[in-house]
Scaffold this motif. Structure first.
Motif, PDB file in Angstrom:
ATOM      1  N   LEU A 138       0.770  -4.023   2.318  1.00  0.00           N
ATOM      2  CA  LEU A 138      -0.316  -3.825   1.365  1.00  0.00           C
ATOM      3  C   LEU A 138      -1.470  -4.767   1.670  1.00  0.00           C
ATOM      4  CD1 LEU A 138      -0.879  -2.219  -1.298  1.00  0.00           C
ATOM      5  CD2 LEU A 138      -0.278  -4.309  -2.472  1.00  0.00           C
ATOM      6  N   LEU A 139      -2.706  -4.273   1.531  1.00  0.00           N
ATOM      7  CA  LEU A 139      -3.889  -5.105   1.711  1.00  0.00           C
ATOM      8  C   LEU A 139      -4.446  -5.466   0.341  1.00  0.00           C
ATOM      9  CD1 LEU A 139      -5.775  -3.331   4.621  1.00  0.00           C
ATOM     10  CD2 LEU A 139      -4.446  -5.412   4.720  1.00  0.00           C
ATOM     11  N   THR A 140      -4.859  -6.723   0.180  1.00  0.00           N
ATOM     12  CA  THR A 140      -5.467  -7.163  -1.075  1.00  0.00           C
ATOM     13  C   THR A 140      -6.922  -6.735  -1.104  1.00  0.00           C
ATOM     14  OG1 THR A 140      -6.088  -9.291  -0.136  1.00  0.00           O
ATOM     15  CG2 THR A 140      -3.950  -9.165  -1.208  1.00  0.00           C
ATOM     16  N   SER A 141      -7.600  -7.043  -2.196  1.00  0.00           N
ATOM     17  CA  SER A 141      -9.017  -6.699  -2.318  1.00  0.00           C
ATOM     18  C   SER A 141      -9.868  -7.455  -1.302  1.00  0.00           C
ATOM     19  CB  SER A 141      -9.504  -7.004  -3.733  1.00  0.00           C
ATOM     20  OG  SER A 141      -9.265  -8.362  -4.046  1.00  0.00           O
ATOM     21  N   LYS A 142      -9.370  -8.593  -0.812  1.00  0.00           N
ATOM     22  CA  LYS A 142     -10.081  -9.380   0.201  1.00  0.00           C
ATOM     23  C   LYS A 142      -9.812  -8.877   1.614  1.00  0.00           C
ATOM     24  CE  LYS A 142      -9.714 -13.436  -2.702  1.00  0.00           C
ATOM     25  NZ  LYS A 142      -9.037 -14.714  -2.897  1.00  0.00           N
ATOM     26  N   GLY A 143      -8.855  -7.938   1.757  1.00  0.00           N
ATOM     27  CA  GLY A 143      -8.547  -7.375   3.064  1.00  0.00           C
ATOM     28  C   GLY A 143      -7.447  -8.091   3.818  1.00  0.00           C
ATOM     29  N   GLU A 144      -6.703  -8.968   3.149  1.00  0.00           N
ATOM     30  CA  GLU A 144      -5.610  -9.668   3.829  1.00  0.00           C
ATOM     31  C   GLU A 144      -4.279  -9.027   3.475  1.00  0.00           C
ATOM     32  OE1 GLU A 144      -5.432 -13.309   0.577  1.00  0.00           O
ATOM     33  OE2 GLU A 144      -6.218 -13.672   2.578  1.00  0.00           O
ATOM     34  N   SER A 145      -3.377  -9.059   4.426  1.00  0.00           N
ATOM     35  CA  SER A 145      -2.061  -8.453   4.277  1.00  0.00           C
ATOM     36  C   SER A 145      -1.184  -9.349   3.396  1.00  0.00           C
ATOM     37  CB  SER A 145      -1.435  -8.298   5.656  1.00  0.00           C
ATOM     38  OG  SER A 145      -0.229  -7.632   5.576  1.00  0.00           O
ATOM     39  N   THR A 146      -0.404  -8.726   2.502  1.00  0.00           N
ATOM     40  CA  THR A 146       0.420  -9.503   1.584  1.00  0.00           C
ATOM     41  C   THR A 146       1.690  -8.756   1.227  1.00  0.00           C
ATOM     42  OG1 THR A 146       0.447 -10.660  -0.538  1.00  0.00           O
ATOM     43  CG2 THR A 146      -0.702  -8.582  -0.469  1.00  0.00           C
ATOM     44  N   ARG A 147       2.665  -9.483   0.706  1.00  0.00           N
ATOM     45  CA  ARG A 147       3.856  -8.868   0.148  1.00  0.00           C
ATOM     46  C   ARG A 147       3.632  -8.655  -1.342  1.00  0.00           C
ATOM     47  NH1 ARG A 147       8.489 -12.699   1.430  1.00  0.00           N
ATOM     48  NH2 ARG A 147       6.840 -14.205   1.164  1.00  0.00           N
TER      49      ARG A 147
END
Length: 103
Positions: free
Chosen positions: A73-82
């Motif tokens: 999943l990508l956050t609103s900032k565009g970084e990958s996260t769990r």
């Protein structure tokens, strides 16, 4: 049956396989197969017969499914996260484990 943490409408990044690094929006989640269809990723060519909807027939390009384990999943900032779940008052919400923000 396992709980899938990726839902349709989420923006995801492919982290493994032939399409590694590609990003797109989840169009559909196939819960029983643990797969998802991502917009513009894993395009395949399908030969179709002429029909009422497509009188010409021919070769059509469409998205094929990818396994959920190959998506992040990508956050609103565009970084990958769990993704995690927690109780926020009386509501159960999804949150980013990297930035601890509600998704």
């Amino acid at each position: 049956m396992t709980k899938l943490k990726i839902k349709s409408g989420d923006t995801v990044k492919v982290i493994a396989g032939d399409h590694k690094g590609s990003e797109g929006k989840v169009l559909k989640v196939l819960i029983d197969k643990n797969k998802a269809i991502v917009e513009g990723v894993n395009m395949v060519k399908k030969h179709t017969k002429p029909s009422a909807q497509n009188p010409q027939g021919g070769i059509v390009e469409k998205e094929a499914s990818l396994h959920i384990s190959n998506l992040s999943l990508l956050t609103s900032k565009g970084e990958s996260t769990r993704v995690g779940y927690r109780m926020d008052g009386d509501n159960k919400v999804r949150f980013s484990k990297k930035s601890n923000e509600v998704i």
